[in-house]
Design an enzyme around this catalytic site. Structure first.
Site, PDB file in Angstrom:
ATOM      1  CB  SER A 138      -0.878  -0.005   1.263  1.00 61.64           C
ATOM      2  OG  SER A 138      -1.494   1.238   1.472  1.00 61.64           O
ATOM      3  CE1 TYR A 151      -4.299  -1.904   4.685  1.00 62.90           C
ATOM      4  CE2 TYR A 151      -3.168   0.216   4.560  1.00 62.90           C
ATOM      5  CZ  TYR A 151      -3.785  -0.854   3.932  1.00 62.90           C
ATOM      6  OH  TYR A 151      -3.882  -0.875   2.559  1.00 62.90           O
ATOM      7  CE  LYS A 155      -1.558  -3.620   3.169  1.00 59.46           C
ATOM      8  NZ  LYS A 155      -1.686  -4.688   2.142  1.00 59.46           N
TER       9      LYS A 155
END
Length: 268
Positions: A138, A151, A155
Site C-alpha cells: 500500500s 495496517y 504494510k
C-alpha cells in the site's frame, strides 16, 4: 516477466484488485488460480476467466501451500505468486488501541502470508532460475495511513520483506514487485467503479499498472503518481512530512468528526 502462458496464483482474487488482476492476467493468456476465503465468489471469477479457484485463508501457512499445490496440479509450476489479500480495521481510539488480535491478523495477512508463499516457492524458483512475486502492499507502506497503525506498520514490513527478497534472490532469477497504491474504489473502502473520481482509481486501473510494471521488472509499483512525490518529500524532510500529516489528521477530525479511513480518499 511476460505473463502469457504463465501459471499465476492470486490471493484475495475474488474481488477488488485481486479479481481485476485475475481477469487481466487471463486475458493476457495466463493460467490463473484464484485463492480466496470466499470460495463461491472465487469460483464465480474462475468460471468467467477459465481459471481455477481454491478456498484459502492466508493466515494459515498450510492453506497457502495447498493453494500452490492445486495450481501446480492444474497448471504446472507456479511462475507468479500474487500476495494480494488484505484488510483494514482502523484504530478504535489512540494509535495503540487496537487489540492484539487485530494486530496479529494484520501481521499474518500483510506479512506472514508473503513469507509463507516465498518459503514454499523459493527453493524451486531458485533451482530453475525463474519466478516472480507480486506483493501487494500500500502507499501506507511507504507513507502512513492515519487512523490505522496496525495496517501502516504491517504494510511497511511488507515493503521491507519484498526488498529483502529481491536483494537476496534477484541475481538468482527471482523477480519481485511490491505494489503501493493509494486509494482504490474496492470493497475495502465500501466503494465500486461507479465511485471513481479525482485521485481515486478503479481496481482495473491498478491491475493495468501492475501488469505493465511487472512486464518491465519494476520493483516499487505506484499506480498513483502522487505517491512518488510524497515519498520523496518524506525522505527529504521527515519533520515537514510529519507536520503535514498532522495537519491532514486535524482536517479529517474537523471535517468528518473523527478518523475514518474510508473517508480519507476525499482529503487527498
Amino acid at each position: 516477466m511476460n505473463i502469457s502462458g504463465k501459471s499465476i496464483v492470486i490471493t484475495g482474487g475474488a474481488s477488488g484488485i485481486g479479481a481485476a488482476l485475475a481477469r487481466q492476467a487471463a486475458k493476457a493468456g495466463a493460467k490463473v488460480c484464484i485463492a480466496d476465503l470466499n470460495l463461491d465468489a472465487a469460483e464465480s471469477v474462475a468460471r468467467e476467466i477459465g481459471g481455477i479457484a481454491v478456498a484459502c485463508d492466508v493466515t494459515k501457512e498450510a492453506q497457502i501451500i495447498a493453494a500452490i499445490g492445486a495450481a501446480e496440479t492444474a497448471h504446472g509450476p507456479v511462475d507468479v505468486f500474487v500476495s494480494n489479500a488484505g484488510l483494514g480495521r482502523g484504530d478504535p481510539s489512540h494509535a495503540a488501541s487496537a487489540p492484539d488480535a487485530d494486530w496479529m491478523l494484520n501481521w499474518n495477512v500483510h506479512v506472514m502470508a508473503h513469507v509463507w508463499a516465498a518459503r514454499a516457492l523459493l527453493p524451486t524458483m531458485i533451482a530453475r532460475g525463474s519466478g516472480y512475486f507480486v506483493n501487494v502492499a500500500s502507499a501506507a507502506g511507504l507513507l502512513n495511513q492515519i487512523g490505522d497503525a496496525a495496517y501502516s506498520a504491517t504494510k511497511h514490513a511488507a515493503v521491507s520483506f519484498a526488498e529483502s527478497l529481491l536483494i537476496s534472490h534477484g541475481e538468482e532469477g527471482v523477480g519481485v514487485s511490491v505494489v503501493c497504491p493509494q486509494y482504490v474504489a474496492t470493497p475495502l473502502l465500501g466503494l465500486g467503479d461507479g465511485d471513481v473520481k479525482g485521485n481515486l482509481l478503479s481496481a482495473d486501473d491498478v491491475a493495468r499498472s501492475v501488469w505493465q510494471n511487472v512486464s518491465d521488472g519494476t520493483f516499487v509499483i505506484m499506480p498513483h503518481p502522487d505517491v512518488a512525490k510524497y515519498n520523496a518529500l518524506r525522505g527529504a524532510d521527515p519533520s515537514r512530512w510529519i507536520k503535514g500529516m498532522q495537519m491532514l489528521r486535524a482536517k479529517a477530525m474537523s471535517e468528518h468528526g473523527g478518523i475514518s479511513v474510508a473517508e480519507f480518499y476525499k482529503l487527498v
